[in-house]
Design a protein around this motif. Structure first.
Motif, mmCIF file in Angstrom:
data_model
loop_
_atom_site.group_PDB
_atom_site.id
_atom_site.type_symbol
_atom_site.label_atom_id
_atom_site.label_comp_id
_atom_site.label_asym_id
_atom_site.label_seq_id
_atom_site.Cartn_x
_atom_site.Cartn_y
_atom_site.Cartn_z
ATOM 1 N N VAL A 137 -9.022 2.854 0.347
ATOM 2 C CA VAL A 137 -8.225 3.090 -0.859
ATOM 3 C C VAL A 137 -8.566 4.466 -1.401
ATOM 4 O O VAL A 137 -9.745 4.844 -1.470
ATOM 5 C CB VAL A 137 -8.494 2.017 -1.936
ATOM 6 C CG1 VAL A 137 -7.723 2.340 -3.222
ATOM 7 C CG2 VAL A 137 -8.108 0.632 -1.423
ATOM 8 N N SER A 195 -4.989 4.607 4.653
ATOM 9 C CA SER A 195 -5.487 4.159 3.351
ATOM 10 C C SER A 195 -4.360 3.597 2.495
ATOM 11 O O SER A 195 -3.181 3.710 2.835
ATOM 12 C CB SER A 195 -6.127 5.332 2.604
ATOM 13 O OG SER A 195 -7.171 5.922 3.332
ATOM 14 N N ILE A 196 -4.735 3.024 1.367
ATOM 15 C CA ILE A 196 -3.788 2.767 0.290
ATOM 16 C C ILE A 196 -3.902 3.983 -0.629
ATOM 17 O O ILE A 196 -4.875 4.133 -1.373
ATOM 18 C CB ILE A 196 -4.130 1.480 -0.487
ATOM 19 C CG1 ILE A 196 -4.235 0.288 0.473
ATOM 20 C CG2 ILE A 196 -3.094 1.228 -1.574
ATOM 21 C CD1 ILE A 196 -2.963 -0.042 1.223
ATOM 22 N N LEU A 237 -2.269 7.731 2.846
ATOM 23 C CA LEU A 237 -1.413 6.680 3.404
ATOM 24 C C LEU A 237 -1.168 6.899 4.891
ATOM 25 O O LEU A 237 -1.221 5.959 5.692
ATOM 26 C CB LEU A 237 -0.075 6.633 2.664
ATOM 27 C CG LEU A 237 -0.055 5.883 1.339
ATOM 28 C CD1 LEU A 237 1.173 6.265 0.527
ATOM 29 C CD2 LEU A 237 -0.088 4.365 1.559
ATOM 30 N N TRP A 282 2.270 -3.700 4.317
ATOM 31 C CA TRP A 282 1.031 -3.981 3.596
ATOM 32 C C TRP A 282 0.712 -2.866 2.601
ATOM 33 O O TRP A 282 0.316 -3.152 1.463
ATOM 34 C CB TRP A 282 -0.126 -4.153 4.576
ATOM 35 C CG TRP A 282 -1.477 -3.952 3.930
ATOM 36 C CD1 TRP A 282 -2.316 -2.899 4.075
ATOM 37 C CD2 TRP A 282 -2.125 -4.847 3.013
ATOM 38 N NE1 TRP A 282 -3.449 -3.058 3.322
ATOM 39 C CE2 TRP A 282 -3.360 -4.248 2.651
ATOM 40 C CE3 TRP A 282 -1.785 -6.077 2.458
ATOM 41 C CZ2 TRP A 282 -4.249 -4.860 1.767
ATOM 42 C CZ3 TRP A 282 -2.671 -6.672 1.573
ATOM 43 C CH2 TRP A 282 -3.882 -6.070 1.237
ATOM 44 N N GLN A 283 0.881 -1.612 3.014
ATOM 45 C CA GLN A 283 0.595 -0.501 2.107
ATOM 46 C C GLN A 283 1.516 -0.546 0.896
ATOM 47 O O GLN A 283 1.092 -0.238 -0.224
ATOM 48 C CB GLN A 283 0.731 0.831 2.850
ATOM 49 C CG GLN A 283 -0.386 1.096 3.843
ATOM 50 C CD GLN A 283 -0.161 2.349 4.664
ATOM 51 O OE1 GLN A 283 0.958 2.631 5.118
ATOM 52 N NE2 GLN A 283 -1.216 3.123 4.880
ATOM 53 N N PHE A 326 0.350 -3.758 -1.262
ATOM 54 C CA PHE A 326 -0.900 -3.651 -2.006
ATOM 55 C C PHE A 326 -0.776 -2.671 -3.172
ATOM 56 O O PHE A 326 -1.503 -2.799 -4.166
ATOM 57 C CB PHE A 326 -2.057 -3.249 -1.088
ATOM 58 C CG PHE A 326 -3.404 -3.517 -1.705
ATOM 59 C CD1 PHE A 326 -3.860 -4.817 -1.859
ATOM 60 C CD2 PHE A 326 -4.194 -2.482 -2.161
ATOM 61 C CE1 PHE A 326 -5.093 -5.081 -2.448
ATOM 62 C CE2 PHE A 326 -5.436 -2.727 -2.751
ATOM 63 C CZ PHE A 326 -5.884 -4.043 -2.895
ATOM 64 N N GLN A 327 0.111 -1.707 -3.075
ATOM 65 C CA GLN A 327 0.380 -0.853 -4.231
ATOM 66 C C GLN A 327 0.849 -1.703 -5.413
ATOM 67 O O GLN A 327 0.452 -1.475 -6.555
ATOM 68 C CB GLN A 327 1.450 0.185 -3.887
ATOM 69 C CG GLN A 327 0.949 1.309 -3.010
ATOM 70 C CD GLN A 327 1.682 2.606 -3.299
ATOM 71 O OE1 GLN A 327 2.670 2.633 -4.014
ATOM 72 N NE2 GLN A 327 1.169 3.682 -2.757
ATOM 73 N N LEU A 353 -8.286 -5.728 2.988
ATOM 74 C CA LEU A 353 -8.142 -4.273 3.129
ATOM 75 C C LEU A 353 -8.735 -3.792 4.447
ATOM 76 O O LEU A 353 -8.129 -2.978 5.157
ATOM 77 C CB LEU A 353 -8.825 -3.564 1.956
ATOM 78 C CG LEU A 353 -8.044 -3.519 0.647
ATOM 79 C CD1 LEU A 353 -8.955 -3.225 -0.535
ATOM 80 C CD2 LEU A 353 -6.925 -2.479 0.721
#
Length: 847
Positions: free
Chosen positions: A243, A318-319, A314, A272-273, A276-277, A369
Motif C-alpha cells: 500500500v 501496490s494499492i 499501482l 482487487w486494486q 480495496f480503494q 493484501l
C-alpha cells in the motif's frame, strides 16, 4: 537468588516503562502545538532523529539528499517482534514479486530459480508526505502519525504494527517546502490574516510547489529525471510496499479527497486494486463522518498517467492512492468561499486521521493484501497484460537506446539484446503490422517478467481510455518519447543475450597525427561532447551536408574538430581526454579531402561560435517550462546558462549574449524594441509554446495563426446550433481539449534545426496551437500536412484544427534568427526525442 532476579526484572521493566512513556510528542519536542506555526524542515528532521534515538521500534534511513543538500528520510516502524527482521521482511516481499532469484551453474548449464515468498508475513504500508512544497500540512501530520506509532500508551495503533510495517517519508520535496515556508514566514503578521486577498496567500514566482529545478516531483515517478525521485525510487523498488499513499493539498475551497479514484483508470488496474480503494475510502469516511468533515471521492483525480505517486505504485502491484486536503496558499488560516476559516490545525487533523484510518484498514486486511500482491506478480510473469508479448527496439542509435535502458533499469524492467530472426509486429512509425528483421544488436524486451504491467503501460503505442476527462497527459509511449523505431510483437521471444555489452560503443583510439576528428551528431551524449569541447576552448565545426570519409558515411550535422584553428600543444590529448570521459566514439581523418561530398575546407563546413545563452525567468514565465531548460543545461549537458528575470531584460546588456530563450509564458511588451534590435544585430531568439503565440502579428515576425477555412466558418454560422445543457459543460469543454497527445511531424532534416533526426519527429502536444506556413523568408522545418495524430486524447474541435500547419519554424531577421518551437521539445525532461532538436536550436541554427 530468585527474589533478587525477580526484583531486577521488575526494576528493568519499571525503568523501561518510564523511558518509553518519556517519548516526547511533537508539541513537547518542538515547543508549540502542531498547527500554530509551520515547522521548518530541519526541525522535522530533528524530530524524526529524536524518535530514532528514543524508540526501539523504529529504524531511520537517509536515502538521499536534495539539490540544495537537505536530507531525504524514511522511517521504518514495526513491532518489537518485527523491527529486527526488517531485512527478512523486505526480501520476502521481493520473493512474493518474483524478484529474488538464485543462479547456479551445472556443467555448461546455468539455471536461474525464483525464490518463493510467504504470505504469512507483515504487510508493508508506505506513507509519502509533502511532494509539493507549498502543500505543507502533511509533513506536520507525519510527525503526529509517527508519534502515535511509537507512543507505548496508544494500544489501538500498537495493534496495527503486529502485522504491518509502516514506512513514513516525512517530506519528498524539502527544497520546495522551505521555499514556501521562507516566503510565508517573511510576510505573515503577528496573527494570521485569513483574508484571501492578503499577501500571505499570494506566493511569489516560482512558488514552493516544485523542487530546486522547478520540476513537479509528482509527475516524475516513472521517468526519474530528478535527484530526489531517483533516490526515492531506488529505495521504493527495494521494498515494493503493498500500500502506498501520496499526501497532497488542493485549492483551499475544496473538501478533502480520498479514494476511490475517478475514471479513467488504466485497464491494467486489477479488480482487487479497485475494490480495496473503496474499502480504504469507506473506513476514511467513517472517521470523517464522525467529525462532520466534508469529503469527496470518485471525482477529478484519475488513475491513468503512469508517473504519479498513486498510479506508479499501482502499476507495481501496490494499492496506490492520493489524498488531497484543501489548503494551497492557505497559510495558517484562510477564509473560504463558504465563510468558514480553514486553519492549518484542521488540515493536519484531516491528514492525520486518514493516515491512521488507512493503517487500520491495511492491518485488518494484511493477509489478503499479501495474497493479492503475490497474485499480481504471478499473473505478471505468467500472463502479461496487453496485446504485445515482445517489444523490439531497433538499435539504430546507440546513445538513445542506452538512455532508454537506463530508464528501464531504474524501473526494474528486464531486457536483453538480439533475436536474429524475421518476425511480424506492429510498426510504431507506420502504424501497421509488418514483417521485419530483428538483428543481433536490437533491444528485446519480453513481457513475461515481474514488471510486465509497468512495461505494458510505458511501451504500449496507444493507451485505452474509459473516459476522456483526465487530469494529465494521455500519451507517453517510450518508443515515441525516445524517437526510436519499435515493434510490438504478439508472440513471446526471448532475447539472445541478457547483457548490454552488445550496445556498448566501440571506442576508436585517437590518432595523434589526425587532420581532424569526426563525431556523430545524433543524441544528447553528442551534445554533451560538444559542450565539453566548447568549454575547454576547442573550436568545433559541423558539416551542413553529408559526406563519406575513412570508409564511413557521415550525416549532416556531423561534428568536426579540425587541427586548423586549434593551435595548441595539447589539442590531441585534450580531445581524446574529453571523448574518453564521455564514451564518445571518434573517427580520425588523415586528410581534409573526403571520399564523397564536400571537403573539410568548403563553405558547407560551418564554424560553431560558442554561444552565450540567456534563459528568461521570472513572473511572466512558466516555472516548470523554464526549469526543464535550466536542468537540461546544468545537469544534462553541463553547459553554462544565465538566468535573467523578464522584468530585468531592459537593464541587461543583451550584447553579451548570443542566444535568448523564452520558455512558455505570458509576456507583456514582447518583444521589446530593444530585443528586436538585438535580434537584427545578430542575436538568436528561441521562443517556445505560448511565447510563440506572443509573437503573432508583431512587426517583423512571420508567424501567423492558422485560420479556419472561410467555408467552415460560413457553415458554422448557417447550421442550427444545438441548445447546450448545463450538465454537459465539462464534456463540451473536452471538444477543445488537448491534455497531452502525440503527433507525427514531417521534419526537414536538411535544415540545421533537424540535424541528427530522421525526416519525421514525434511531438507531444499540450494545446491545439498550429500556425500558418512561413513565407519565403522563413523555413518550415516541422510541419503537419494532413493529419499527424498518433496517440492520446484530442477533442474533436482541436483534432480538426491540428493539421496542415507549422509547428517548428526558423526565420531570418536582419543578421539574426528567430526559432519558433510551438510544442515543448523537452517536456518534463523525459521527452528524449526533442532534446537534440532543442540543442540544434541553441548550437546549430544561425551559425
Amino acid at each position: 537468588m530468585i527474589k533478587k532476579l525477580l526484583l531486577s526484572a521488575i526494576l528493568v521493566a519499571f525503568f523501561f516503562n518510564v523511558f518509553s512513556q518519556a517519548i516526547q510528542s511533537p508539541e513537547k519536542f518542538l515547543g508549540y502545538k502542531l498547527g500554530d506555526q509551520f515547522t521548518p524542515h530541519y526541525k522535522v528532521v530533528e524530530y524524526f532523529k529524536y524518535i530514532a534515538q528514543v524508540s526501539k521500534n523504529v529504524k531511520l534511513l537517509q536515502y538521499g539528499s536534495t539539490n540544495e543538500g537537505r536530507p531525504l528520510l524514511a522511517m521504518f516502524i514495526a513491532s518489537d517482534e518485527n523491527i529486527g527482521k526488517l531485512e527478512d521482511i523486505r526480501q520476502n516481499n521481493l520473493r512474493l514479486a518474483g524478484l529474488e532469484t538464485v543462479t547456479a551453474a551445472s556443467g555448461n548449464t546455468v539455471k536461474t530459480t525464483t525464490l518463493a515468498g510467504t504470505t504469512n508475513s507483515p504487510v508493508i504500508c508506505w506513507l509519502s508526505y509533502n511532494v509539493h512544497g507549498n502543500e505543507p500540512s502533511s509533513s506536520e501530520a507525519s510527525m503526529a502519525t509517527l508519534y502515535d506509532l511509537v507512543d507505548p500508551s496508544n494500544t489501538r495503533v500498537a495493534a496495527y504494527l503486529k502485522n504491518t510495517v509502516v514506512v513514513i517519508d516525512p517530506c519528498l520535496n524539502p527544497d520546495g517546502r522551505e521555499r514556501y515556508l521562507n516566503f510565508y514566514n517573511s510576510v505573515k503578521g503577528a496573527t494570521p490574516d485569513a483574508n484571501p486577498a492578503s499577501r500571505e496567500h499570494a506566493e511569489p514566482w516560482p512558488g514552493g510547489r516544485v523542487n530546486h529545478y522547478y520540476f513537479d516531483l509528482n509527475r516524475d515517478w516513472a521517468w526519474q529525471t530528478q535527484k530526489e525521485t531517483q533516490a526515492r525510487l531506488a529505495l521504493f523498488s527495494q521494498w515494493l510496499p503493498e500500500v502506498h499513499v501520496d499526501y497532497h493539498e488542493q485549492g483551499y475551497n475544496a473538501p478533502y479527497y480520498f479514494a476511490p479514484a475517478a475514471e479513467p483508470m488504466h485497464k491494467v488496474i486489477t479488480p482487487w486494486q479497485r475494490e480495496f480503494q473503496t474499502t480504504i475510502g469507506k473506513n476514511n469516511a467513517k472517521y470523517f463522518d464522525q467529525n462532520g468533515w466534508l469529503y469527496f471521492t470518485k471525482q477529478e483525480f484519475d488513475l491513468l498517467y503512469p508517473s504519479y505517486g498513486d498510479t506508479y505504485p499501482l502499476y507495481n502491484g501496490s494499492i496506490g492512492m492520493t489524498y488531497e486536503q484543501g489548503g494551497i496558499s492557505a497559510g495558517l488560516a484562510v477564509l473560504t468561499r463558504t465563510g468558514d476559516t480553514l486553519k492549518l490545525a484542521d488540515r493536519i487533523a484531516h491528514h492525520h486521521s486518514t493516515s491512521l484510518s488507512t493503517l487500520e484498514t491495511v492491518s485488518a486486511n494484511a493477509q489478503k493484501l499479501l495474497e493479492q500482491f503475490k497474485k499480481f506478480y504471478d499473473n505478471s510473469r505468467s500472463n502479461p497484460p496487453g496485446e504485445y508479448k515482445t517489444y523490439v527496439i531497433k538499435n539504430d542509435n546507440i546513445d538513445k537506446v542506452n538512455a532508454l535502458t537506463k530508464t528501464l533499469d531504474r524501473n526494474g524492467i528486464q531486457y536483453g539484446f538480439g533475436l536474429n530472426a524475421t518476425v511480424s509486429g506492429y510498426n510504431y512509425i507506420t502504424g501497421k503490422t509488418e514483417q521485419f528483421t530483428a538483428g543481433a544488436n536490437d533491444l528485446v524486451i519480453n513481457a513475461y517478467q515481474p514488471k510486465s504491467v509497468l512495461l505494458n503501460v510505458l511501451l504500449e503505442p496507444k493507451t485505452f481510455m474509459t473516459d476522456s476527462n483526465t487530469y494529465d497527459i494521455t500519451a507517453w509511449s517510450l518508443a515515441y518519447a525516445y524517437g526510436l523505431k519499435a515493434y510490438g510483437v504478439k508472440e513471446s521471444f526471448k532475447p539472445a543475450s541478457p547483457t548490454i555489452a552488445l550496445a556498448a560503443k566501440q571506442q576508436v583510439l585517437v590518432n595523434t597525427h589526425a587532420y581532424a576528428y569526426v563525431s556523430t551528431w545524433q543524441s544528447v551524449n553528442d551534445v554533451k561532447f560538444l559542450a565539453a569541447l566548447l568549454k575547454a576552448g576547442i573550436k568545433v565545426r559541423y558539416s551542413e551536408k553529408p559526406f563519406d570519409a575513412a570508409g564511413k558515411k557521415f550525416a549532416a550535422g556531423t561534428l568536426l574538430i579540425t587541427r586548423a584553428g586549434n593551435d595548441r600543444a595539447d589539442f590531441d590529448q585534450r580531445v581524446a581526454q574529453i571523448a574518453t570521459s564521455l564514451n564518445q566514439d571518434l573517427t580520425p581523418l588523415m586528410s581534409g579531402f573526403v571520399d564523397k561530398g564536400y571537403d573539410l575546407g568548403s563553405d558547407v563546413i560551418r564554424y560553431i561560435h560558442q554561444p552565450h545563452v540567456l534563459l528568461v525567468a521570472g513572473d511572466a514565465v512558466s516555472s516548470e517550462g523554464m526549469g526543464e531548460i535550466w536542468h537540461f543545461f546544468e545537469q544534462q549537458i553541463g553547459y553554462p546558462v544565465s538566468l535573467v528575470r523578464y522584468q530585468d531584460l531592459n537593464r541587461a546588456k543583451l550584447g553579451d549574449f548570443d542566444v535568448v530563450i523564452f520558455p512558455d509564458g505570458y509576456y507583456d511588451d514582447f518583444p521589446s524594441d530593444k530585443l528586436q534590435s538585438w535580434v537584427r544585430d545578430g542575436g538568436k531568439l528561441i521562443a517556445l509554446q505560448n511565447a510563440v503565440a506572443e509573437l503573432v502579428d508583431k512587426k517583423g515576425f512571420l508567424i501567423k495563426r492558422k485560420e479556419d477555412k472561410k467555408d467552415d466558418k460560413a457553415d458554422a454560422k448557417t447550421k442550427p446550433q444545438p441548445v447546450k445543457l448545463y450538465d454537459d459543460r465539462d464534456r463540451d469543454a473536452l471538444r477543445s481539449s488537448v491534455p497531452g497527445a502525440i503527433y507525427k511531424l514531417n521534419l526537414d532534416n536538411t535544415h540545421p534545426l533537424g540535424f541528427g533526426l530522421p525526416p519525421y519527429y514525434y511531438s507531444i502536444k499540450l494545446s491545439d496551437d498550429v500556425y500558418d506556413f512561413l513565407g519565403d523568408d522563413g523555413w518550415n522545418v516541422g510541419t503537419i500536412k494532413g493529419n499527424g495524430y498518433v496517440a492520446g486524447f484530442v477533442g474533436q474541435k482541436s483534432k480538426d484544427k491540428i493539421k496542415d500547419g507549422l509547428l517548428l519554424g526558423v526565420q531570418s531577421m536582419g543578421r539574426g534568427t528567430v526559432v519558433y518551437m510551438v510544442d515543448d521539445p523537452i517536456f518534463r525532461s523525459f521527452w528524449e526525442n526533442g532534446k537534440l532538436l532543442f540543442s540544434n536550436a541553441v548550437f546549430m541554427v544561425g551559425q
